[in-house]
Write a protein that holds these residues in place. Structure first.
Motif, PDB file in Angstrom:
ATOM      1  N   VAL A 239       0.845  -1.197   0.000  1.00 28.55           N
ATOM      2  CA  VAL A 239       0.000   0.000   0.000  1.00 28.55           C
ATOM      3  C   VAL A 239       0.877   1.242   0.000  1.00 28.55           C
ATOM      4  CG1 VAL A 239      -1.954  -1.091   1.138  1.00 28.55           C
ATOM      5  CG2 VAL A 239      -0.159  -0.038   2.515  1.00 28.55           C
ATOM      6  N   ALA A 240       0.265   2.386  -0.309  1.00 30.60           N
ATOM      7  CA  ALA A 240       1.012   3.645  -0.421  1.00 30.60           C
ATOM      8  C   ALA A 240       1.870   3.866   0.817  1.00 30.60           C
ATOM      9  CB  ALA A 240       0.038   4.806  -0.603  1.00 30.60           C
ATOM     10  N   ILE A 288      -6.009  -9.567 -13.939  1.00 31.75           N
ATOM     11  CA  ILE A 288      -4.993  -9.780 -12.898  1.00 31.75           C
ATOM     12  C   ILE A 288      -4.358  -8.443 -12.505  1.00 31.75           C
ATOM     13  CG2 ILE A 288      -2.752 -10.837 -12.424  1.00 31.75           C
ATOM     14  CD1 ILE A 288      -3.657 -13.199 -14.183  1.00 31.75           C
ATOM     15  N   THR A 289      -4.099  -7.615 -13.499  1.00 34.43           N
ATOM     16  CA  THR A 289      -3.547  -6.284 -13.216  1.00 34.43           C
ATOM     17  C   THR A 289      -4.501  -5.486 -12.334  1.00 34.43           C
ATOM     18  OG1 THR A 289      -2.373  -6.271 -15.328  1.00 34.43           O
ATOM     19  CG2 THR A 289      -2.679  -4.147 -14.224  1.00 34.43           C
ATOM     20  N   THR A 290      -5.780  -5.519 -12.670  1.00 33.38           N
ATOM     21  CA  THR A 290      -6.775  -4.797 -11.866  1.00 33.38           C
ATOM     22  C   THR A 290      -6.822  -5.315 -10.433  1.00 33.38           C
ATOM     23  OG1 THR A 290      -8.143  -4.330 -13.810  1.00 33.38           O
ATOM     24  CG2 THR A 290      -9.240  -4.249 -11.671  1.00 33.38           C
ATOM     25  N   LEU A 291      -6.739  -6.630 -10.268  1.00 37.25           N
ATOM     26  CA  LEU A 291      -6.734  -7.211  -8.926  1.00 37.25           C
ATOM     27  C   LEU A 291      -5.584  -6.662  -8.093  1.00 37.25           C
ATOM     28  CD1 LEU A 291      -7.454 -10.959  -9.755  1.00 37.25           C
ATOM     29  CD2 LEU A 291      -8.907  -9.469  -8.361  1.00 37.25           C
ATOM     30  N   TRP A 292      -4.387  -6.647  -8.675  1.00 36.12           N
ATOM     31  CA  TRP A 292      -3.219  -6.150  -7.959  1.00 36.12           C
ATOM     32  C   TRP A 292      -3.386  -4.675  -7.604  1.00 36.12           C
ATOM     33  CZ3 TRP A 292       0.930  -7.737  -5.385  1.00 36.12           C
ATOM     34  CH2 TRP A 292       1.911  -6.784  -5.079  1.00 36.12           C
ATOM     35  N   LEU A 293      -3.774  -3.872  -8.550  1.00 42.26           N
ATOM     36  CA  LEU A 293      -3.917  -2.434  -8.310  1.00 42.26           C
ATOM     37  C   LEU A 293      -4.997  -2.143  -7.275  1.00 42.26           C
ATOM     38  CD1 LEU A 293      -3.685  -1.139 -11.999  1.00 42.26           C
ATOM     39  CD2 LEU A 293      -1.871  -1.163 -10.270  1.00 42.26           C
ATOM     40  N   ALA A 294      -6.077  -2.913  -7.317  1.00 42.51           N
ATOM     41  CA  ALA A 294      -7.163  -2.684  -6.371  1.00 42.51           C
ATOM     42  C   ALA A 294      -6.752  -3.060  -4.956  1.00 42.51           C
ATOM     43  CB  ALA A 294      -8.396  -3.491  -6.789  1.00 42.51           C
ATOM     44  N   ALA A 295      -6.134  -4.226  -4.796  1.00 51.64           N
ATOM     45  CA  ALA A 295      -5.784  -4.709  -3.459  1.00 51.64           C
ATOM     46  C   ALA A 295      -4.643  -3.921  -2.833  1.00 51.64           C
ATOM     47  CB  ALA A 295      -5.421  -6.193  -3.519  1.00 51.64           C
ATOM     48  N   THR A 296      -3.821  -3.262  -3.669  1.00 50.83           N
ATOM     49  CA  THR A 296      -2.708  -2.451  -3.142  1.00 50.83           C
ATOM     50  C   THR A 296      -3.050  -0.974  -3.087  1.00 50.83           C
ATOM     51  OG1 THR A 296      -1.746  -2.165  -5.348  1.00 50.83           O
ATOM     52  CG2 THR A 296      -0.982  -4.061  -4.046  1.00 50.83           C
ATOM     53  N   CYS A 297      -4.259  -0.613  -3.541  1.00 54.78           N
ATOM     54  CA  CYS A 297      -4.643   0.812  -3.626  1.00 54.78           C
ATOM     55  C   CYS A 297      -3.616   1.582  -4.451  1.00 54.78           C
ATOM     56  CB  CYS A 297      -4.791   1.425  -2.235  1.00 54.78           C
ATOM     57  SG  CYS A 297      -5.635   3.020  -2.227  1.00 54.78           S
ATOM     58  N   ARG A 298      -3.170   0.948  -5.523  1.00 55.95           N
ATOM     59  CA  ARG A 298      -2.141   1.520  -6.407  1.00 55.95           C
ATOM     60  C   ARG A 298      -0.854   1.834  -5.658  1.00 55.95           C
ATOM     61  NH1 ARG A 298      -2.286   2.614 -11.522  1.00 55.95           N
ATOM     62  NH2 ARG A 298      -4.229   2.705 -12.706  1.00 55.95           N
ATOM     63  N   GLY A 299      -0.588   1.093  -4.591  1.00 59.91           N
ATOM     64  CA  GLY A 299       0.662   1.312  -3.868  1.00 59.91           C
ATOM     65  C   GLY A 299       1.868   1.032  -4.744  1.00 59.91           C
ATOM     66  N   TYR A 300       1.741   0.064  -5.631  1.00 53.98           N
ATOM     67  CA  TYR A 300       2.770  -0.191  -6.636  1.00 53.98           C
ATOM     68  C   TYR A 300       2.042  -0.333  -7.962  1.00 53.98           C
ATOM     69  CZ  TYR A 300       6.507  -2.525  -9.260  1.00 53.98           C
ATOM     70  OH  TYR A 300       7.443  -2.867 -10.199  1.00 53.98           O
ATOM     71  N   SER A 301       1.997   0.740  -8.715  1.00 51.77           N
ATOM     72  CA  SER A 301       1.218   0.792  -9.954  1.00 51.77           C
ATOM     73  C   SER A 301       1.992   0.143 -11.095  1.00 51.77           C
ATOM     74  CB  SER A 301       0.871   2.243 -10.300  1.00 51.77           C
ATOM     75  OG  SER A 301       0.014   2.794  -9.326  1.00 51.77           O
ATOM     76  N   ILE A 302       1.844  -1.168 -11.221  1.00 58.15           N
ATOM     77  CA  ILE A 302       2.620  -1.890 -12.225  1.00 58.15           C
ATOM     78  C   ILE A 302       2.290  -1.404 -13.633  1.00 58.15           C
ATOM     79  CG2 ILE A 302       3.039  -3.939 -10.828  1.00 58.15           C
ATOM     80  CD1 ILE A 302       0.639  -5.262 -12.107  1.00 58.15           C
ATOM     81  N   ASP A 303       1.048  -0.964 -13.851  1.00 61.75           N
ATOM     82  CA  ASP A 303       0.704  -0.476 -15.193  1.00 61.75           C
ATOM     83  C   ASP A 303       1.454   0.807 -15.538  1.00 61.75           C
ATOM     84  OD1 ASP A 303      -0.702   0.911 -13.228  1.00 61.75           O
ATOM     85  OD2 ASP A 303      -2.444   1.266 -14.509  1.00 61.75           O
ATOM     86  N   PHE A 305       4.461   1.339 -14.862  1.00 62.36           N
ATOM     87  CA  PHE A 305       5.804   0.926 -15.282  1.00 62.36           C
ATOM     88  C   PHE A 305       5.747  -0.057 -16.445  1.00 62.36           C
ATOM     89  CE2 PHE A 305       6.105   2.072 -10.792  1.00 62.36           C
ATOM     90  CZ  PHE A 305       7.139   2.991 -10.825  1.00 62.36           C
ATOM     91  N   ALA A 306       4.585  -0.141 -17.086  1.00 66.19           N
ATOM     92  CA  ALA A 306       4.389  -1.020 -18.253  1.00 66.19           C
ATOM     93  C   ALA A 306       4.664  -2.481 -17.919  1.00 66.19           C
ATOM     94  CB  ALA A 306       5.262  -0.566 -19.420  1.00 66.19           C
ATOM     95  N   ILE A 307       4.288  -2.892 -16.688  1.00 67.15           N
ATOM     96  CA  ILE A 307       4.418  -4.288 -16.277  1.00 67.15           C
ATOM     97  C   ILE A 307       3.019  -4.891 -16.233  1.00 67.15           C
ATOM     98  CG2 ILE A 307       5.172  -5.863 -14.463  1.00 67.15           C
ATOM     99  CD1 ILE A 307       7.090  -3.668 -13.506  1.00 67.15           C
ATOM    100  N   GLY A 308       2.805  -5.943 -16.989  1.00 66.78           N
ATOM    101  CA  GLY A 308       1.511  -6.609 -16.984  1.00 66.78           C
ATOM    102  C   GLY A 308       1.336  -7.457 -15.737  1.00 66.78           C
ATOM    103  N   GLY A 309       0.071  -7.731 -15.399  1.00 66.35           N
ATOM    104  CA  GLY A 309      -0.210  -8.512 -14.198  1.00 66.35           C
ATOM    105  C   GLY A 309       0.459  -9.867 -14.191  1.00 66.35           C
TER     106      GLY A 309
END
Length: 437
Positions: A239-240, A288-303, A305-309
């Protein structure tokens, strides 16, 4: 423990301390120390933690000095705890004289900051139930201690420390001896040691660190974690506010987070299992990307950095495998069939909160993700991958969205967690969301 006495955890301790901490340091030198060397170590320890270590050293020494224990018992226990590396008798001192030196040096250190400092009366732990419990553990390993490189009456001497001096210090000295002698401890005994340590208010590291535990094999079906675990736990750590310079190192630290109660490698194995479930599923990379972003509250926004889920999950899996190769090389990752019996129950809970999410978003101020999209992704996990993982991630997203819950909802979540074998405080993470209005 007397109510007026703070636990060591409350006092900020995180590792061994006092006489047992001193014995550990002297052992770690790997050579016999003379009196000057030993006193130098005492002085160094007394200067740690802004003098708090001096307080513990002096207190431990005075607990033994205030007892009626004969010097033979004190000498036997000290030598065993220090692994024979410092014997005060070699330098013309009996054990009481050595303890007096420790007490005096500790008091001298404290008087550097407070000239009028006077050591308070000792507060030995004499709770009869605790005494009996510690004595029973010592007695249960007496035969093993006798076979170790230790005096034949060591167990009896340790019992006398517990009975006549202090149950707390006696327990720590017992643990110290087990570590010095590298005696293998069954997991059941170890669990009891952890329980005793908690009752004494000891940091878990005082029991865990250096103890030779006979761990059961890594088993992802064992639910020994008290709090969250696996991928849902990892998302909570991102998380942030986390340090963004090395995401992979952050995953390594998480994969090593077994805690004192679990077989080394357990967290890495569970995190790997969660990760493989998603990697091997038919879920889209965007989901999968959405799951990660949602559960981390965009704490680490992989999208960002152009990283796919899926690519990110592969990196997580690699870190887990590295950890397992190091601490559990015989473990073979196998993803068991998902437990689907609770799928409909979890889906009902998820769908119940959907109407209240229509106007909410994850990270509303920067590249927002509609809450409805997050819940739709979770629904796919529950229905198509694993209800257990889906429910754990659901709890995370509830926290991220700060969705208000009713007492009835929370009670149902606790029931689901119990059926899935979650630890005592796992569902507790959403208790603050209960609306009492």
């Amino acid at each position: 423990m007397p109510e007026k006495r703070s636990t060591y955890v409350e006092l900020g301790r995180s590792e061994d301390f006092g006489l047992t901490g001193l014995a550990e340091v002297l052992c770690s030198l790997g050579r016999r120390s003379d009196r000057a060397d030993a006193l130098e170590v005492v002085a160094w320890l007394a200067d740690q933690s802004d003098g708090e270590e001096a307080v513990e050293l002096g207190e431990d020494a005075r607990r033994l000095l205030a007892s009626s224990l004969p010097d033979k018992i004190l000498h036997t226990v000290w030598l065993a705890a220090v692994g024979q590396w410092f014997d005060p008798a070699d330098h013309g001192m009996n054990s009481r004289a050595w303890l007096e030196e420790i007490s005096e040096l500790s008091t001298e250190r404290l008087r550097q900051d407070r000239r009028s400092y006077a050591p308070p009366p000792v507060q030995p732990v004499r709770d009869e139930e605790l005494r009996r419990s510690v004595a029973a553990e010592i007695r249960g390993l007496a035969t093993t201690l006798d076979r170790a490189d230790a005096p034949s009456d060591l167990a009896a001497c340790l019992e006398q420390v517990v009975a006549q001096a202090d149950a707390d210090l006696g327990f720590r000295l017992f643990l110290r001896v087990l570590k010095v002698c590298s005696i293998r401890i069954e997991k059941e005994s170890y669990d009891r040691f952890l329980g005793l340590g908690e009752r004494f208010g000891l940091p878990a590291a005082v029991v865990h660190d250096g103890l030779n535990v006979l761990w059961p094999p890594v088993d992802t079906t064992r639910r020994d974690a008290t709090w969250d675990f696996g991928l849902s736990r990892l998302t909570g750590l991102f998380v942030a506010g986390w340090h963004t310079t090395d995401a992979r190192k952050h995953v390594r630290d998480a994969a090593a987070g077994d805690g004192p109660e679990r077989t080394p490698g357990s967290e890495a194995a569970i995190l790997l299992e969660d990760t493989l479930r998603l990697l091997e599923s038919e879920l889209s990379t965007d989901t999968i990307t959405t799951l990660w972003l949602a559960a981390t509250c965009r704490g680490y926004s992989i999208d960002h950095f152009a990283i796919g889920g899926r690519d990110w999950l592969r990196q997580i899996a690699e870190v887990c495998m590295e950890r397992l190769r190091h601490v559990a090389p015989s473990y073979i990752p196998v993803v068991p069939p998902a437990r689907t019996e609770l799928a409909q129950e979890v889906l009902r809970e998820l769908r119940e909160v959907m109407p209240s999410c229509a106007d909410k978003a994850v990270s509303p101020d920067w590249r927002p993700i509609p809450a409805t999209a997050c819940l739709a992704s979770l629904e796919q996990v529950v229905a198509r991958v694993d209800p257990d993982l889906g429910f754990r991630l659901f709890l995370r997203v509830l926290t991220v969205l700060s969705l208000p819950l009713t007492e009835e909802q929370y009670t149902r979540y606790v029931g689901i967690g119990a059926q899935l074998g979650y630890g005592e405080y796992h569902v507790f993470q959403v208790e603050d969301l209960i609306s009492h209005g």
